[in-house]
Scaffold this motif. Structure first.
Motif, PDB file in Angstrom:
ATOM      1  N   GLU A  16     -10.990  -4.527   1.492  1.00 33.56           N
ATOM      2  CA  GLU A  16     -10.356  -3.298   2.009  1.00 33.56           C
ATOM      3  C   GLU A  16      -8.842  -3.319   1.723  1.00 33.56           C
ATOM      4  O   GLU A  16      -8.259  -2.295   1.327  1.00 33.56           O
ATOM      5  CB  GLU A  16     -10.614  -3.187   3.501  1.00 33.56           C
ATOM      6  CG  GLU A  16     -10.110  -1.895   4.114  1.00 33.56           C
ATOM      7  CD  GLU A  16     -10.485  -1.780   5.578  1.00 33.56           C
ATOM      8  OE1 GLU A  16     -10.137  -0.738   6.179  1.00 33.56           O
ATOM      9  OE2 GLU A  16     -11.095  -2.726   6.106  1.00 33.56           O
ATOM     10  N   ASN A  17      -8.196  -4.482   1.882  1.00 32.58           N
ATOM     11  CA  ASN A  17      -6.754  -4.579   1.588  1.00 32.58           C
ATOM     12  C   ASN A  17      -6.478  -4.327   0.113  1.00 32.58           C
ATOM     13  O   ASN A  17      -5.520  -3.613  -0.266  1.00 32.58           O
ATOM     14  CB  ASN A  17      -6.232  -5.967   1.983  1.00 32.58           C
ATOM     15  CG  ASN A  17      -6.275  -6.186   3.491  1.00 32.58           C
ATOM     16  OD1 ASN A  17      -6.187  -5.206   4.260  1.00 32.58           O
ATOM     17  ND2 ASN A  17      -6.424  -7.414   3.938  1.00 32.58           N
ATOM     18  N   GLN A  18      -7.337  -4.892  -0.776  1.00 32.67           N
ATOM     19  CA  GLN A  18      -7.141  -4.675  -2.207  1.00 32.67           C
ATOM     20  C   GLN A  18      -7.345  -3.206  -2.570  1.00 32.67           C
ATOM     21  O   GLN A  18      -6.609  -2.654  -3.394  1.00 32.67           O
ATOM     22  CB  GLN A  18      -8.113  -5.561  -2.991  1.00 32.67           C
ATOM     23  CG  GLN A  18      -7.799  -7.062  -2.869  1.00 32.67           C
ATOM     24  CD  GLN A  18      -8.831  -7.921  -3.602  1.00 32.67           C
ATOM     25  OE1 GLN A  18      -9.770  -7.389  -4.175  1.00 32.67           O
ATOM     26  NE2 GLN A  18      -8.607  -9.235  -3.581  1.00 32.67           N
ATOM     27  N   ILE A  19      -8.345  -2.574  -1.926  1.00 35.05           N
ATOM     28  CA  ILE A  19      -8.580  -1.150  -2.223  1.00 35.05           C
ATOM     29  C   ILE A  19      -7.400  -0.311  -1.750  1.00 35.05           C
ATOM     30  O   ILE A  19      -6.986   0.656  -2.414  1.00 35.05           O
ATOM     31  CB  ILE A  19      -9.882  -0.706  -1.547  1.00 35.05           C
ATOM     32  CG1 ILE A  19     -11.076  -1.362  -2.254  1.00 35.05           C
ATOM     33  CG2 ILE A  19     -10.022   0.805  -1.585  1.00 35.05           C
ATOM     34  CD1 ILE A  19     -12.397  -1.125  -1.570  1.00 35.05           C
ATOM     35  N   GLU A  20      -6.812  -0.642  -0.609  1.00 33.06           N
ATOM     36  CA  GLU A  20      -5.641   0.099  -0.144  1.00 33.06           C
ATOM     37  C   GLU A  20      -4.469  -0.064  -1.122  1.00 33.06           C
ATOM     38  O   GLU A  20      -3.725   0.887  -1.407  1.00 33.06           O
ATOM     39  CB  GLU A  20      -5.249  -0.408   1.239  1.00 33.06           C
ATOM     40  CG  GLU A  20      -6.236  -0.017   2.340  1.00 33.06           C
ATOM     41  CD  GLU A  20      -5.823  -0.572   3.683  1.00 33.06           C
ATOM     42  OE1 GLU A  20      -4.812  -1.326   3.726  1.00 33.06           O
ATOM     43  OE2 GLU A  20      -6.493  -0.251   4.686  1.00 33.06           O
ATOM     44  N   GLU A  21      -4.325  -1.270  -1.690  1.00 31.73           N
ATOM     45  CA  GLU A  21      -3.261  -1.494  -2.672  1.00 31.73           C
ATOM     46  C   GLU A  21      -3.494  -0.652  -3.924  1.00 31.73           C
ATOM     47  O   GLU A  21      -2.572  -0.041  -4.471  1.00 31.73           O
ATOM     48  CB  GLU A  21      -3.215  -2.997  -3.044  1.00 31.73           C
ATOM     49  CG  GLU A  21      -2.092  -3.364  -4.027  1.00 31.73           C
ATOM     50  CD  GLU A  21      -0.696  -3.141  -3.435  1.00 31.73           C
ATOM     51  OE1 GLU A  21       0.257  -2.963  -4.208  1.00 31.73           O
ATOM     52  OE2 GLU A  21      -0.592  -3.132  -2.185  1.00 31.73           O
ATOM     53  N   ILE A  22      -4.777  -0.601  -4.357  1.00 25.87           N
ATOM     54  CA  ILE A  22      -5.102   0.242  -5.527  1.00 25.87           C
ATOM     55  C   ILE A  22      -4.815   1.705  -5.213  1.00 25.87           C
ATOM     56  O   ILE A  22      -4.304   2.453  -6.060  1.00 25.87           O
ATOM     57  CB  ILE A  22      -6.564   0.036  -5.925  1.00 25.87           C
ATOM     58  CG1 ILE A  22      -6.764  -1.386  -6.445  1.00 25.87           C
ATOM     59  CG2 ILE A  22      -6.992   1.035  -6.990  1.00 25.87           C
ATOM     60  CD1 ILE A  22      -8.223  -1.741  -6.678  1.00 25.87           C
ATOM     61  N   GLY A  23      -5.144   2.140  -3.988  1.00 22.14           N
ATOM     62  CA  GLY A  23      -4.882   3.532  -3.612  1.00 22.14           C
ATOM     63  C   GLY A  23      -3.398   3.859  -3.652  1.00 22.14           C
ATOM     64  O   GLY A  23      -2.996   4.933  -4.117  1.00 22.14           O
ATOM     65  N   ARG A  24      -2.536   2.916  -3.178  1.00 21.69           N
ATOM     66  CA  ARG A  24      -1.091   3.183  -3.210  1.00 21.69           C
ATOM     67  C   ARG A  24      -0.576   3.290  -4.657  1.00 21.69           C
ATOM     68  O   ARG A  24       0.232   4.160  -4.989  1.00 21.69           O
ATOM     69  CB  ARG A  24      -0.360   2.060  -2.456  1.00 21.69           C
ATOM     70  CG  ARG A  24      -0.532   2.135  -0.941  1.00 21.69           C
ATOM     71  CD  ARG A  24       0.453   1.212  -0.231  1.00 21.69           C
ATOM     72  NE  ARG A  24       0.181  -0.186  -0.532  1.00 21.69           N
ATOM     73  CZ  ARG A  24      -0.643  -0.944   0.196  1.00 21.69           C
ATOM     74  NH1 ARG A  24      -1.278  -0.440   1.218  1.00 21.69           N
ATOM     75  NH2 ARG A  24      -0.831  -2.214  -0.128  1.00 21.69           N
TER      76      ARG A  24
END
Length: 573
Positions: free
Chosen positions: A421-429
């Motif tokens: 989930e943290n990696q996906i949030e980073e990709i989203g940013r």
């Protein structure tokens, strides 16, 4: 967060109605079957009383009355002063009574008997035979006396009457009374059984009738609500939608007429512009070509930037969907962990119960040992209970170990889902930053495209080809005329749409009447099945080429259609 709701599965209307009628039919059949069962039971009791016991009582009564008449006649025969004609009548009476008793025996004997009754009857039959034999011998003595009335004959007749005949009559009378009492007892019992069965069937039928009536009423209310409520909502939505369509179609029609008039005026202005452009000088053809090439390059760059921005939006949406799925997975794993903890507590309780059972089994074995040989069987049972308790404890411990392993794996799954989930949030940013950059590029390329378009227009105005300018103006005039025709068609289509919305309102009215059973709000509106829609004509100075659209006058468009009232009312649609 993306929320998805799955549609609720409902039964079709036909299935609901068939189910309701099936339940009502089942209840009716149940009540009818219960009634038939009660009638069968009561008929069985009545048959026992009417076909068996009453004829049995009739036969026994005939035997009893015949026996009493014979007994009375024999006593009357002891009157030595009886007249001769009375003697003959008495002999006839005795014979008639004996025959009546035998007829009663013939009626009673073939009828069904209870065990006690059959046992008593087997005792009675030889007694009855002995009674008839004694009666026959006494009858011989009576005829002998009345033929030769001597003291010796009278003494013999008297001794036989009060002696042997009396002794043979007493047990017959006693057993006849017992047999009659048995018939009365059986008939009374059958009466009580019939009354009990009647009350039971009546209570059950009343309960089933009341319960079935309540169930049918509940089903009727539920089915009615399941039909009327959705239809009422649909009619409200259709009514609101038809009103909005009518309003929008009116606005579109007005705008189309205004556009048609503006297009006609623009065509006239273009003709004046064509004459004035003949005086414009020409400029270099090279500027025009360079400007057009720059415009193409700018358009390509703008298209590429827009494509990149679109792909970035898709990636952001996919990232959000993945993030939601990961969150749901994390919640599910947490729920598994909580369930595992609860199961572990339950297993601990089972282990404690098994331990207590083991202790109780040991105590039982000790008590059985103290009891000696009489407690040997109980010791075996106690040993089996102890064995089962140990197996339960072992199974509980093994299950607890597996649940502990599952809980450890669940914790690891939760940690992994958090990292994802943290990696996906980073990709989203990062995708948001890329989208902002591409949006800026799109804005700048759009500005460049606008500037190049202005340069191209200026270069064309400087073109020295008066003929090409006139040709362009003629093409613009053609496009303007086509726009006018399209505006006229749009206005007509808008009015047609308005008519359709009116018909939709009529359908809503009929649907409301079907559901509510009363006149709906728009019941007074006429239902049109065919009508002519008139649009506003073009101004007289419009080009003549556009005064006929597709071979028909632009002022009148015939729209004929059939009103469809067949609305499906099943849940399959």
């Amino acid at each position: 967060m993306i929320t998805r709701t799955s549609p609720t599965k409902t039964w079709p209307l036909a299935t609901k109605l068939i189910s309701a009628f099936a339940v009502a039919s089942l209840i009716t059949l149940s009540v009818g079957g219960l009634g038939l069962f009660g009638i069968f039971r009561i008929n069985s009791h009545l048959t026992e009383v009417g076909v068996v016991r009453l004829p049995s009582l009739q036969g026994l009564d005939m035997m009893y009355e015949g026996l009493l008449d014979v007994r009375f006649g024999n006593r009357a025969m002891l009157d030595s002063h009886m007249e001769a004609d009375k003697v003959d009548k008495m002999f006839a009476t005795i014979e008639k009574a004996r025959v009546r008793g035998q007829q009663g025996k013939d009626i009673y004997e073939p009828l069904p008997q209870t065990a006690d009754e059959e046992k008593l009857w087997n005792i009675f039959v030889p007694q009855w035979a002995a009674f008839l034999q004694n009666e026959s011998e006494l009858n011989t003595l009576q005829h002998l006396y009345w033929k030769e009335p001597t003291p010796e004959h009278y003494d013999a007749m008297q001794k036989y009457t009060v002696g042997k005949m009396y002794l043979s009559t007493a047990p017959v009378i006693d057993n006849l009374e017992k047999l009659c009492q048995i018939q009365m007892d059986v008939a009374s019992q059958e009466k009580e059984d019939a009354g009990r069965d009647s009350r039971l069937v009546t209570a059950l039928a009343l309960a089933m009738s009341l319960g079935g009536t309540g169930l049918c009423l509940a089903l009727g209310i539920l089915i009615t609500r399941s039909i009327t409520v959705p239809i009422r909502r649909v009619t409200e939505d259709l009514e609101a939608g038809s009103a909005q369509i009518a309003s929008a179609s009116g606005q579109v029609a007005s705008a189309g007429q205004t556009l048609a008039m503006g297009a006609s005026e623009q065509a006239a202005s273009l003709e004046e512009t064509s004459s004035s452009l003949e005086e414009i000088g020409s400029m270099t053809r090279k500027n025009t070509e360079n400007a057009e090439q720059a415009k193409r390059v700018s358009s390509d760059a703008r298209a590429a930037a827009e494509t990149g921005a679109g792909r970035t939006d898709e990636m952001a949406a996919a990232t959000a969907s993945i993030s939601q799925a990961v969150q749901e997975m994390s919640d599910a794993i947490a729920g598994i962990k909580d369930s595992s903890n609860d199961v572990a507590k339950i297993l601990k309780t089972i282990d404690e119960i098994a331990f207590q059972t083991n202790i109780l089994a040991l105590n039982a074995a000790v008590e059985a040992a103290r009891a000696g040989a009489s407690g040997a069987g109980f010791a075996v049972v106690a040993e089996e209970v102890r064995s089962l308790a140990q197996r339960s404890a072992k199974a509980a411990k093994e299950t607890a170990r597996l649940i502990e392993t599952s809980t450890t794996q669940s914790n690891r799954g939760v940690e992994a889902s958090r990292k994802v989930e943290n990696q996906i949030e980073e990709i989203g940013r990062k995708s948001d930053a890329v989208r902002e950059t591409l949006s800026a590029i799109v804005e700048k390329t759009a500005r460049v495209d606008s500037l190049v378009a202005e340069i191209t227009m200026a270069s064309r105005e400087q073109n020295n080809g008066i003929g090409q300018i006139n040709q362009a103006v003629g093409q613009m005039d053609k496009v303007t005329q086509e726009n006018a025709a399209a505006a006229e068609e749009s206005a007509s289509a808008a009015e047609e749409l308005s008519g359709q919305s009116g018909e939709m309102r009529q359908i809503v009215v009929r649907l409301n009447q079907l559901v509510e059973g009363t006149d709906a709000r728009n019941a007074s509106a006429p239902a049109a099945t065919s009508r002519t829609i008139h649009s506003r004509p073009l101004p007289p100075d419009a080009p003549a080429a556009k005064r006929h659209l597709n071979g028909r006058p632009p002022g009148t468009i015939q729209a004929t259609r059939a009103t469809k009232t067949a609305i499906p009312f099943t849940g399959e649609e």
